[in-house]
Design a protein around this motif. Structure first.
Motif, PDB file in Angstrom:
ATOM      1  N   LYS A 190      19.357   0.478  -1.076  1.00 48.04           N
ATOM      2  CA  LYS A 190      20.520  -0.322  -1.445  1.00 48.04           C
ATOM      3  C   LYS A 190      20.054  -1.729  -1.785  1.00 48.04           C
ATOM      4  CE  LYS A 190      23.702   2.365   1.413  1.00 48.04           C
ATOM      5  NZ  LYS A 190      24.722   2.328   2.496  1.00 48.04           N
ATOM      6  N   ILE A 191      20.224  -2.112  -3.058  1.00 47.28           N
ATOM      7  CA  ILE A 191      19.663  -3.369  -3.544  1.00 47.28           C
ATOM      8  C   ILE A 191      20.757  -4.223  -4.174  1.00 47.28           C
ATOM      9  CG2 ILE A 191      17.929  -4.436  -5.039  1.00 47.28           C
ATOM     10  CD1 ILE A 191      16.470  -1.746  -5.066  1.00 47.28           C
ATOM     11  N   PRO A 192      20.979  -5.440  -3.675  1.00 47.63           N
ATOM     12  CA  PRO A 192      21.935  -6.353  -4.327  1.00 47.63           C
ATOM     13  C   PRO A 192      21.337  -6.843  -5.650  1.00 47.63           C
ATOM     14  CG  PRO A 192      20.835  -7.452  -2.505  1.00 47.63           C
ATOM     15  CD  PRO A 192      20.401  -6.017  -2.451  1.00 47.63           C
ATOM     16  N   ILE A 193      22.167  -6.916  -6.697  1.00 42.94           N
ATOM     17  CA  ILE A 193      21.648  -7.252  -8.021  1.00 42.94           C
ATOM     18  C   ILE A 193      21.057  -8.656  -8.078  1.00 42.94           C
ATOM     19  CG2 ILE A 193      23.189  -5.662  -9.223  1.00 42.94           C
ATOM     20  CD1 ILE A 193      24.974  -8.015  -9.897  1.00 42.94           C
ATOM     21  N   ASP A 194      21.491  -9.543  -7.201  1.00 47.79           N
ATOM     22  CA  ASP A 194      20.953 -10.899  -7.230  1.00 47.79           C
ATOM     23  C   ASP A 194      19.532 -10.976  -6.674  1.00 47.79           C
ATOM     24  OD1 ASP A 194      21.391 -11.884  -4.124  1.00 47.79           O
ATOM     25  OD2 ASP A 194      22.981 -10.538  -4.820  1.00 47.79           O
ATOM     26  N   ARG A 195      19.072  -9.881  -6.090  1.00 49.34           N
ATOM     27  CA  ARG A 195      17.701  -9.840  -5.566  1.00 49.34           C
ATOM     28  C   ARG A 195      16.725  -9.220  -6.559  1.00 49.34           C
ATOM     29  NH1 ARG A 195      17.157 -10.078  -0.030  1.00 49.34           N
ATOM     30  NH2 ARG A 195      14.933 -10.069  -0.535  1.00 49.34           N
ATOM     31  N   ILE A 196      17.255  -8.690  -7.683  1.00 53.59           N
ATOM     32  CA  ILE A 196      16.399  -8.008  -8.645  1.00 53.59           C
ATOM     33  C   ILE A 196      15.599  -9.026  -9.456  1.00 53.59           C
ATOM     34  CG2 ILE A 196      16.344  -6.522 -10.676  1.00 53.59           C
ATOM     35  CD1 ILE A 196      18.794  -5.123  -9.634  1.00 53.59           C
ATOM     36  N   SER A 197      14.299  -8.771  -9.555  1.00 49.80           N
ATOM     37  CA  SER A 197      13.417  -9.594 -10.371  1.00 49.80           C
ATOM     38  C   SER A 197      12.314  -8.689 -10.906  1.00 49.80           C
ATOM     39  CB  SER A 197      12.803 -10.735  -9.545  1.00 49.80           C
ATOM     40  OG  SER A 197      11.960 -10.203  -8.540  1.00 49.80           O
ATOM     41  N   LYS A 198      11.574  -9.170 -11.878  1.00 47.52           N
ATOM     42  CA  LYS A 198      10.474  -8.379 -12.427  1.00 47.52           C
ATOM     43  C   LYS A 198       9.442  -8.066 -11.353  1.00 47.52           C
ATOM     44  CE  LYS A 198       7.077  -8.222 -16.159  1.00 47.52           C
ATOM     45  NZ  LYS A 198       6.007  -7.690 -15.294  1.00 47.52           N
ATOM     46  N   GLU A 199       9.156  -9.048 -10.512  1.00 46.57           N
ATOM     47  CA  GLU A 199       8.183  -8.831  -9.443  1.00 46.57           C
ATOM     48  C   GLU A 199       8.658  -7.750  -8.469  1.00 46.57           C
ATOM     49  OE1 GLU A 199       9.349 -11.736 -10.424  1.00 46.57           O
ATOM     50  OE2 GLU A 199       7.572 -12.624 -11.356  1.00 46.57           O
ATOM     51  N   MET A 200       9.949  -7.787  -8.127  1.00 45.49           N
ATOM     52  CA  MET A 200      10.475  -6.794  -7.201  1.00 45.49           C
ATOM     53  C   MET A 200      10.430  -5.395  -7.812  1.00 45.49           C
ATOM     54  SD  MET A 200      13.242  -4.787  -6.220  1.00 45.49           S
ATOM     55  CE  MET A 200      14.798  -5.457  -6.789  1.00 45.49           C
ATOM     56  N   VAL A 201      10.823  -5.287  -9.087  1.00 43.48           N
ATOM     57  CA  VAL A 201      10.811  -3.990  -9.763  1.00 43.48           C
ATOM     58  C   VAL A 201       9.385  -3.453  -9.884  1.00 43.48           C
ATOM     59  CG1 VAL A 201      11.295  -2.797 -11.926  1.00 43.48           C
ATOM     60  CG2 VAL A 201      12.948  -4.435 -11.013  1.00 43.48           C
ATOM     61  N   ASP A 202       8.448  -4.307 -10.259  1.00 43.70           N
ATOM     62  CA  ASP A 202       7.052  -3.879 -10.369  1.00 43.70           C
ATOM     63  C   ASP A 202       6.503  -3.454  -9.009  1.00 43.70           C
ATOM     64  OD1 ASP A 202       7.108  -4.419 -13.050  1.00 43.70           O
ATOM     65  OD2 ASP A 202       6.136  -6.387 -12.889  1.00 43.70           O
ATOM     66  N   GLY A 203       6.863  -4.200  -7.992  1.00 44.96           N
ATOM     67  CA  GLY A 203       6.402  -3.849  -6.657  1.00 44.96           C
ATOM     68  C   GLY A 203       6.976  -2.523  -6.191  1.00 44.96           C
ATOM     69  N   LEU A 204       8.264  -2.291  -6.447  1.00 46.09           N
ATOM     70  CA  LEU A 204       8.902  -1.034  -6.071  1.00 46.09           C
ATOM     71  C   LEU A 204       8.282   0.135  -6.825  1.00 46.09           C
ATOM     72  CD1 LEU A 204      11.129   0.502  -4.593  1.00 46.09           C
ATOM     73  CD2 LEU A 204      12.698  -0.099  -6.446  1.00 46.09           C
ATOM     74  N   ASP A 205       7.995  -0.081  -8.101  1.00 43.68           N
ATOM     75  CA  ASP A 205       7.374   0.962  -8.920  1.00 43.68           C
ATOM     76  C   ASP A 205       5.993   1.318  -8.376  1.00 43.68           C
ATOM     77  OD1 ASP A 205       7.296   2.645 -11.376  1.00 43.68           O
ATOM     78  OD2 ASP A 205       5.647   1.293 -11.909  1.00 43.68           O
ATOM     79  N   ALA A 206       5.227   0.303  -7.978  1.00 45.09           N
ATOM     80  CA  ALA A 206       3.880   0.538  -7.444  1.00 45.09           C
ATOM     81  C   ALA A 206       3.937   1.306  -6.129  1.00 45.09           C
ATOM     82  CB  ALA A 206       3.157  -0.799  -7.260  1.00 45.09           C
ATOM     83  N   VAL A 207       4.889   0.944  -5.260  1.00 46.21           N
ATOM     84  CA  VAL A 207       5.024   1.628  -3.971  1.00 46.21           C
ATOM     85  C   VAL A 207       5.394   3.098  -4.174  1.00 46.21           C
ATOM     86  CG1 VAL A 207       6.440   1.781  -1.888  1.00 46.21           C
ATOM     87  CG2 VAL A 207       5.599  -0.437  -2.653  1.00 46.21           C
ATOM     88  N   CYS A 208       6.305   3.370  -5.095  1.00 41.95           N
ATOM     89  CA  CYS A 208       6.739   4.748  -5.354  1.00 41.95           C
ATOM     90  C   CYS A 208       5.602   5.601  -5.915  1.00 41.95           C
ATOM     91  CB  CYS A 208       7.923   4.759  -6.316  1.00 41.95           C
ATOM     92  SG  CYS A 208       9.437   4.073  -5.620  1.00 41.95           S
ATOM     93  N   LYS A 209       4.767   5.000  -6.767  1.00 46.72           N
ATOM     94  CA  LYS A 209       3.644   5.742  -7.328  1.00 46.72           C
ATOM     95  C   LYS A 209       2.559   5.998  -6.287  1.00 46.72           C
ATOM     96  CE  LYS A 209       4.241   4.217 -12.118  1.00 46.72           C
ATOM     97  NZ  LYS A 209       3.676   3.400 -13.233  1.00 46.72           N
TER      98      LYS A 209
END
Length: 237
Positions: A190-209
């Motif tokens: 559950k992610i609030p949209i105001d917390r979304i950033s490129k760094e957060m998305v890239d980090g989440l993508d790396a963790v999932c992979k």
């Protein structure tokens, strides 16, 4: 030193020698001496105990848990899969139960006929529960109900034959460490949209992979102000 059977024996002899030398130095013309005939015992190299091992030892020595609770390592399982605490379990007579607990005591016995049975005590954060196991149930579950073991119990309180009393009847027992994998169908972020950033998305993508699993990944985006929500499901695991 190899001439000492145990570290405790070495420590005791070193302590006795030190105290004796200290007492003798009081009457010595030459004052204190740093020379001790018995070498100082070296600290053994050993791996740290797991939380369960540490807490079990604490309870054996003091009768209580000091560093935490054995269920602390299974907080996610307790919060998400257990249907009630042990203190409320008996009031759910006849209803199916799922209990996350620690085996506090396991008392194995043999009847005059040579068949095994046992009495077991389990504990959680709120209470404890004792129940017996006989015949097939004992043979089926006894190896899982070892003292100090975290277990996930499926069962219900059933009326005893020819009695007004109720007791826990087990239908299935699992190790708590395996429950998250067997009972989890999906993981939701559950992610609030105001917390979304490129760094957060890239980090989440790396963790999932890096941590690919068998469970579905769901993402709930929500706006704190408007309360709007967007539910997403990952196509790949």
């Amino acid at each position: 030193s190899d001439k000492y059977d145990t570290l405790i024996e070495h420590v005791l002899k070193y302590g006795n020698a030190y105290q004796l030398q200290k007492a003798e130095s009081v009457n010595s013309l030459f004052g204190d001496s740093d020379e001790i005939l018995i070498p100082e015992p070296p600290a053994p190299v050993a791996e740290d105990w797991s939380l369960i091992e540490k807490l079990t030892k604490e309870r054996e020595v003091t009768g209580i848990y000091i560093s935490g609770h054995p269920l602390d390592d299974y907080r996610m399982e307790v919060d998400n899969f257990a249907t009630c605490s042990l203190e409320k379990a008996e009031s759910t007579r006849g209803q199916p139960l799922k209990l996350a607990c620690i085996v506090a005591a396991a008392n194995h016995r043999i009847s005059k006929k040579g068949t095994g049975f046992g009495f077991f005590t389990v504990q959680d954060y709120n209470g404890s529960l004792e129940f017996p196991l006989f015949s097939e149930d004992y043979q089926k579950f006894k190896h899982l109900l070892e003292e100090g073991q975290g277990v996930f119990i499926h069962g219900s309180f059933q009326q005893r034959w020819n009695s007004d009393e109720f007791q826990l009847k087990l239908s299935k027992v699992e190790l708590l460490e395996s429950v998250a994998s067997s009972l989890t169908s999906s993981i939701t972020l559950k992610i609030p949209i105001d917390r979304i950033s490129k760094e957060m998305v890239d980090g989440l993508d790396a963790v999932c992979k890096e941590h690919v699993g068998k469970h579905k990944l769901k993402i709930h985006l929500y706006d704190r102000e408007s309360k709007n929500k967007l539910h997403l499901i990952a196509k790949e695991r």
